[in-house]
Design a protein around this motif. Structure first.
Motif, mmCIF file in Angstrom:
data_model
loop_
_atom_site.group_PDB
_atom_site.id
_atom_site.type_symbol
_atom_site.label_atom_id
_atom_site.label_comp_id
_atom_site.label_asym_id
_atom_site.label_seq_id
_atom_site.Cartn_x
_atom_site.Cartn_y
_atom_site.Cartn_z
ATOM 1 N N LEU A 305 0.855 -1.183 0.000
ATOM 2 C CA LEU A 305 0.000 0.000 0.000
ATOM 3 C C LEU A 305 0.889 1.230 0.000
ATOM 4 C CD1 LEU A 305 -2.913 1.213 0.580
ATOM 5 C CD2 LEU A 305 -2.275 1.109 2.979
ATOM 6 N N GLY A 306 0.601 2.168 -0.878
ATOM 7 C CA GLY A 306 1.398 3.378 -0.906
ATOM 8 C C GLY A 306 0.589 4.546 -1.446
ATOM 9 N N ILE A 307 1.176 5.741 -1.326
ATOM 10 C CA ILE A 307 0.533 6.928 -1.893
ATOM 11 C C ILE A 307 1.298 7.325 -3.150
ATOM 12 C CG2 ILE A 307 -0.167 9.319 -1.503
ATOM 13 C CD1 ILE A 307 0.023 8.743 1.512
ATOM 14 N N TYR A 308 0.615 7.278 -4.269
ATOM 15 C CA TYR A 308 1.221 7.649 -5.539
ATOM 16 C C TYR A 308 0.915 9.111 -5.824
ATOM 17 C CZ TYR A 308 1.675 2.643 -6.059
ATOM 18 O OH TYR A 308 2.013 1.333 -5.857
ATOM 19 N N VAL A 321 7.783 18.029 0.274
ATOM 20 C CA VAL A 321 6.494 17.756 0.920
ATOM 21 C C VAL A 321 6.285 16.244 1.041
ATOM 22 C CG1 VAL A 321 3.989 18.016 0.693
ATOM 23 C CG2 VAL A 321 5.509 19.915 0.096
ATOM 24 N N ARG A 322 6.630 15.515 -0.023
ATOM 25 C CA ARG A 322 6.467 14.049 0.016
ATOM 26 C C ARG A 322 7.342 13.439 1.105
ATOM 27 N NH1 ARG A 322 7.025 14.605 -5.866
ATOM 28 N NH2 ARG A 322 9.113 13.711 -5.731
ATOM 29 N N LYS A 323 8.592 13.936 1.175
ATOM 30 C CA LYS A 323 9.511 13.400 2.187
ATOM 31 C C LYS A 323 9.013 13.716 3.582
ATOM 32 C CE LYS A 323 13.647 13.096 -0.597
ATOM 33 N NZ LYS A 323 14.840 13.757 -1.117
ATOM 34 N N ALA A 324 8.495 14.927 3.746
ATOM 35 C CA ALA A 324 7.997 15.332 5.063
ATOM 36 C C ALA A 324 6.829 14.449 5.477
ATOM 37 C CB ALA A 324 7.570 16.797 5.034
ATOM 38 N N LEU A 325 5.876 14.281 4.574
ATOM 39 C CA LEU A 325 4.703 13.470 4.905
ATOM 40 C C LEU A 325 5.121 12.036 5.221
ATOM 41 C CD1 LEU A 325 1.663 13.368 5.226
ATOM 42 C CD2 LEU A 325 1.427 12.930 2.782
ATOM 43 N N SER A 326 6.059 11.529 4.423
ATOM 44 C CA SER A 326 6.520 10.160 4.644
ATOM 45 C C SER A 326 7.099 9.981 6.044
ATOM 46 C CB SER A 326 7.564 9.801 3.589
ATOM 47 O OG SER A 326 8.075 8.513 3.827
ATOM 48 N N THR A 516 6.872 7.917 -4.852
ATOM 49 C CA THR A 516 5.691 7.444 -4.151
ATOM 50 C C THR A 516 6.046 7.387 -2.671
ATOM 51 O OG1 THR A 516 6.443 5.190 -4.480
ATOM 52 C CG2 THR A 516 4.801 5.991 -6.001
ATOM 53 N N ILE A 517 5.029 7.505 -1.839
ATOM 54 C CA ILE A 517 5.258 7.352 -0.404
ATOM 55 C C ILE A 517 4.849 5.930 -0.049
ATOM 56 C CG2 ILE A 517 4.673 8.189 1.897
ATOM 57 C CD1 ILE A 517 3.946 10.868 0.630
ATOM 58 N N PRO A 518 5.835 5.038 0.123
ATOM 59 C CA PRO A 518 5.469 3.660 0.445
ATOM 60 C C PRO A 518 4.954 3.613 1.880
ATOM 61 C CG PRO A 518 7.838 3.921 0.561
ATOM 62 C CD PRO A 518 7.294 5.251 0.137
ATOM 63 N N LEU A 519 3.940 2.803 2.119
ATOM 64 C CA LEU A 519 3.415 2.731 3.479
ATOM 65 C C LEU A 519 3.606 1.340 4.080
ATOM 66 C CD1 LEU A 519 0.144 4.816 3.066
ATOM 67 C CD2 LEU A 519 2.294 5.542 4.086
ATOM 68 N N LEU A 520 2.853 0.363 3.533
ATOM 69 C CA LEU A 520 2.856 -0.939 4.185
ATOM 70 C C LEU A 520 3.008 -2.073 3.184
ATOM 71 C CD1 LEU A 520 -0.293 -0.388 6.465
ATOM 72 C CD2 LEU A 520 2.093 -0.235 7.191
ATOM 73 N N GLY A 521 3.659 -3.132 3.629
ATOM 74 C CA GLY A 521 3.565 -4.405 2.942
ATOM 75 C C GLY A 521 2.402 -5.148 3.589
ATOM 76 N N LEU A 522 1.573 -5.784 2.792
ATOM 77 C CA LEU A 522 0.361 -6.397 3.329
ATOM 78 C C LEU A 522 0.434 -7.915 3.244
ATOM 79 C CD1 LEU A 522 -2.243 -4.084 1.561
ATOM 80 C CD2 LEU A 522 -1.191 -3.762 3.796
ATOM 81 N N ALA A 523 0.142 -8.582 4.352
ATOM 82 C CA ALA A 523 0.106 -10.048 4.334
ATOM 83 C C ALA A 523 -1.104 -10.511 3.527
ATOM 84 C CB ALA A 523 0.012 -10.580 5.762
ATOM 85 N N ASN A 524 -1.021 -11.725 3.000
ATOM 86 C CA ASN A 524 -2.190 -12.299 2.345
ATOM 87 C C ASN A 524 -3.068 -12.913 3.434
ATOM 88 O OD1 ASN A 524 -3.712 -13.241 0.075
ATOM 89 N ND2 ASN A 524 -3.003 -15.295 0.617
#
Lengths: 553, 308
Positions: A305-308, A321-326, A516-524
């Protein structure tokens, strides 16, 4: 690949359902240990497993749920999302097969050979029959491979064939693929939709109806397409004549029900009316943990999951701004709050699956990526000298996907801490799909929160959709010829370690600019009835004939 | 009757233009949804061509209309199947659901209303209960019903519409209750008010003073006269139940017209939205006419007033 679930459930309703199910104390306790094949837990709080222990008893029939709703097609070349991919995998065999660890195994090709770096030779299995009893021939194989190039027939898979020069039968049971330049991705894709073999006669006769409810498909897989009631379900029956002695289907009939309404899905699983589902929404985890009818499994996955960034203008077009938010986002907290621990912080635009080739190289490369640790001071420092911060940052999110919307709210709070005014706008599926394809629908947006996945852990499956200037997910106008070169060279490099180094370069360049601001890796996340065993539970399930692995306990 | 039929056709024609036009003007290109993820521009283009998505409004509408008058409602591009067959496959489920819910409203709502008006002590309780009924949204009712009666007690299935009449009734029981709940309460309140009002009329007092039996007074003087507003409300109820199926069918994963309409609208499936909407418009018009006719039958004054 993104997904946008169609669900009209209101958040309040989801919470209420969870609360009711919780209060009802549906019995049973999930102690976490279920004897399944453990996988590297890879930083997750929850235990990861990639397959249930084998179960071999025959079962008369089961109903299986499809939380992503009705597939738009069951034609392999048109499949490009969870639901169609999963359905195709149950019915159609591919030239190769993935196991739950994404290792390549023989499929309809009993072996393959690479005489030189521009040639692949597949030895096609003999004695394989389509469901209608007709033998599968090399002609069907070549026809099926070439269909991938037919964009007018709706093919989504043509890019995987970009480096192919020719695909021909080179013997009664041999197919040779020649490449304009070496292409290491091709072989892996042969274990997914692009490697599917359909019957030529049937497909040509069906014309544009192929893969629809009325047209169906004609394949060789362990489960035969029986019927498709639009809006409700697809019925499959086991193929009594399946070629693989190790994978004889044990469940006679499977009804796959489209259950995209989260509360209905959860209730159906808790009550035992459906035997299981892949892709369980994270919001259902608490209720399902208490369910006595089955067990929740968490598996390794390529989902992330990430913010593009949505466009080349606006606040988020500013790297600072992207770096700050991240840096202002506490990913560990989000993984816990929105995904009940079934997620991990993710550092890059692809997920760190850890179930892949060149493990050490990737592990080392991952350490070099810019920090994603929660650090408000560093975040604020990034914003020094940035003007116009009073303007809102508008982020699109898929309506109906409650976990993603929960993340959106947490991102909004993160922004507030450093003075960024983040606004969330939930988009319905049609609006979201327009957003992805057309710049005019991205006007007024700064970013999009999106779940993506790769067909397998090789970053090459996903990087072409973010790195090039005209890539599907590159809306920001980020232009890095260096990253494109590294990626392209990676695709030409057949040695896994050398390739990993090149791909890491591209990943690093993207991360350095925080495109992109990467957020999470998601388990299946899967839920499987206590009566059923043998099911794959890693995200490799998507391209595996899962029902053929399942049996009664 | 002929003027009514002409009125219906005109309503349908106007509605068809408005609905088609609204869909046409609404933003969103359905080809992106049809193509799936990461399609090439060429794939999108061929989809747009196949379904004439770029043709001007009047051409597309005319193509649809000329098909419709011949009984061909066109083909759905999400299901790649004729709209007629998509609707006819589902109409049974939705009709049964609405009939079931309506029966519940008739028995529950009307009866409770009458009892509430004639027995003031019960009336207060009925008012309280129906206030709750009106306030609870149907999707919340659906969740509570599913949790209690399907998951916990296991008396009813969680989802699906079943096969065969009895199995269907069993599957549709919880959905019908969830659908009927709010209308039940609404009809009960209005029935109660109407019956109460009638019971205060002079002719009722007169009848009572003449020693007419109480049962006859209730039947012939109170309820009979209250039936006119009740019938009107029941007409509105049917329309409301039809609209309510959209939510309920989603909640219970029923394969009916309501969930089909949601699916069609969300993917901008012109022919399908058009087909279902016109069906709904027809139902509303027919129900209206039905209510008018029933009222006329119930009230002799309405009949005489019509005469020149």
């Amino acid at each position: 690949m993104t997904h946008a679930k169609t669900s009209f459930l209101r958040p309040a309703a989801a919470c209420l359902a969870a609360a009711l199910l919780a209060a009802a104390g549906c019995g049973g306790d999930d102690d976490g240990s279920n004897g399944a094949n453990a996988a590297d837990s890879a930083g997750y709080r929850v235990e990861l497993t990639d397959q249930q222990p084998a179960a071999t008893k025959p079962v008369d029939s089961i109903t299986w749920a499809l939380p992503y709703g009705e597939p738009v097609t069951i034609d392999p070349i048109q499949a490009g999302d969870y639901a169609p991919d999963f359905m195709v995998s149950q019915m159609c065999d591919f030239l190769l097969r993935f196991n739950p660890k994404w290792e390549l195994e023989p499929g309809l090709a009993e072996s393959w050979d690479q005489p030189d770096d521009r040639t692949l030779v597949f030895k096609i299995r003999k004695g394989v029959k389509f469901w209608d009893g007709r033998p599968m021939t090399v002609d069907d194989v070549v026809y099926s491979l070439k269909r991938n190039l037919d964009e007018d027939a709706g093919s989504l898979t043509a890019p995987y064939f970009a480096n192919v020069e020719s695909m021909e039968a080179s013997g009664p049971s041999e197919v040779t693929v020649r490449f304009k330049q070496p292409d290491e991705l091709f072989l892996k894709e042969m274990a997914a939709g692009p490697g599917a073999v359909v019957q030529r006669d049937f497909t040509e006769k069906a014309g544009s109806k192929i893969g629809t409810a009325q047209g169906g498909v004609m394949c060789t897989g362990p489960y035969e397409f029986e019927s498709w009631k639009p809006g409700a379900e697809i019925k499959l029956a086991k193929n009594d004549d399946y070629w693989d002695p190790d994978l004889q289907p044990k469940i006679a009939n499977v009804t796959v029900r489209f259950l995209s309404e989260t509360t209905t899905l959860t209730s159906a699983l808790v009550s035992g009316e459906v035997a299981g589902a892949y892709g369980i929404p994270a919001t259902s985890i608490p209720a399902l943990q208490r369910a006595g009818s089955g067990t929740l499994y968490y598996g390794p996955s390529t989902q992330q999951l990430g913010i593009y960034t949505a466009r080349p203008e606006g606040l988020m077009a500013d790297e600072r701004v992207r770096k700050a938010l991240s840096l202002a986002i506490d990913r560990q907290a989000i993984a816990e709050k929105a995904y009940s621990g079934a997620a991990i912080p993710n550092e890059a635009v692809v997920s760190n699956t850890r179930e892949q080739e060149a493990k050490d190289v990737y592990a080392e490369g991952w350490k070099q990526l810019p920090s994603i640790d929660y650090d408000l001071d560093a975040a604020k420092k990034q914003l020094d000298g940035v003007t116009g911060l009073d303007k809102p940052i508008v982020i699109a999110a898929p309506a109906g996907d409650q976990a993603t919307l929960d993340v959106a709210t947490l991102v909004q709070n993160a922004g507030k801490q450093i003075g960024l005014n983040v606004k969330i706008q939930a988009l319905q599926p049609l609006d979201l799909s327009n957003f992805y394809y057309k710049p005019e629908y991205r006007k007024g947006f700064d970013g999009v929160l999106s779940v993506s996945f790769s067909d397998h852990p090789d970053p090459l499956n996903f990087l072409p959709y973010v790195i090039p200037l005209d890539a599907y997910f590159n809306y920001s106008g980020w232009d890095s010829p260096k990253a494109v070169r590294a990626m392209d060279e990676g695709r030409r490099t057949l040695d896994a370690d050398a390739r990993a180094k090149l791909l890491l370069q591209a990943i690093q360049l993207e991360a350095d600019d925080r495109v992109t601001i990467p957020l999470l890796g998601l388990a299946n996340i899967s839920f499987i009835s206590n009566d059923i065993g043998g099911a794959p539970t890693s995200f490799a399930y998507l391209w595996m004939p899962d029902f053929a692995y399942m049996g009664g306990k | 009757m002929l003027t009514r039929l002409a009125g219906l056709l005109l309503t349908l024609l106007v509605a068809s233009v408005v609905i088609y036009g609204a869909l046409y003007l609404a933003p969103g290109d359905p080809s992106t949804l049809l193509a799936g993820n990461k399609a090439t521009p060429r794939t999108l283009e061929s989809i747009r061509e196949q379904w004439h998505l770029d043709d001007p409004f009047y051409e597309r509408y005319w193509a649809w209309l000329s098909g419709a008058v011949r009984g061909d409602l066109g083909e759905s591009f999400t299901y790649k199947q004729s709209v007629g067959s998509l609707i006819s496959d589902r109409i049974g489920t939705t009709t049964l659901l609405i009939a079931y819910a309506f029966a519940l409203v008739l028995v529950g709502g009307v009866l409770l209303g009458i009892v509430g008006a004639l027995r003031p002590r019960a009336g207060a309780g009925i008012t309280a209960v129906s206030s709750v009924g009106i306030a609870v949204p149907s999707y919340v009712a659906a969740i509570v019903l599913i949790t209690v009666f399907a998951v916990e007690l296991g008396w009813f299935p969680v989802f699906g519409d079943g096969t065969g009449f009895l199995d269907r009734l069993w599957h549709l029981t919880l959905p019908a209750i969830a659908l009927a709940l709010a209308w039940n309460a609404y009809v009960a309140q209005l029935t109660k008010a109407a019956v109460h009002e009638e019971s205060l009329r002079d002719h009722v007092a007169t009848a009572r003073s003449r020693g007419v039996a109480e049962g006859a007074i209730v039947r012939r003087h109170i309820v009979r006269n209250a039936l006119i507003p009740i019938t009107t409300v029941l007409g509105i109820t049917i329309a409301g139940l039809v609209a309510g199926t959209v939510v309920i069918e989603q909640s219970f994963n029923l394969n009916g017209i309501g969930s089909l309409l949601v699916q069609a609208t969300s993917s901008k499936d012109f022919a399908l939205v058009q087909g279902i909407s016109l069906l709904l418009v027809t139902i509303f018009v027919v129900v209206n006419v039905g209510v008018d006719l029933l009222n006329a039958a119930l009230d002799p004054r309405l009949r005489t007033e019509r005469r020149p």
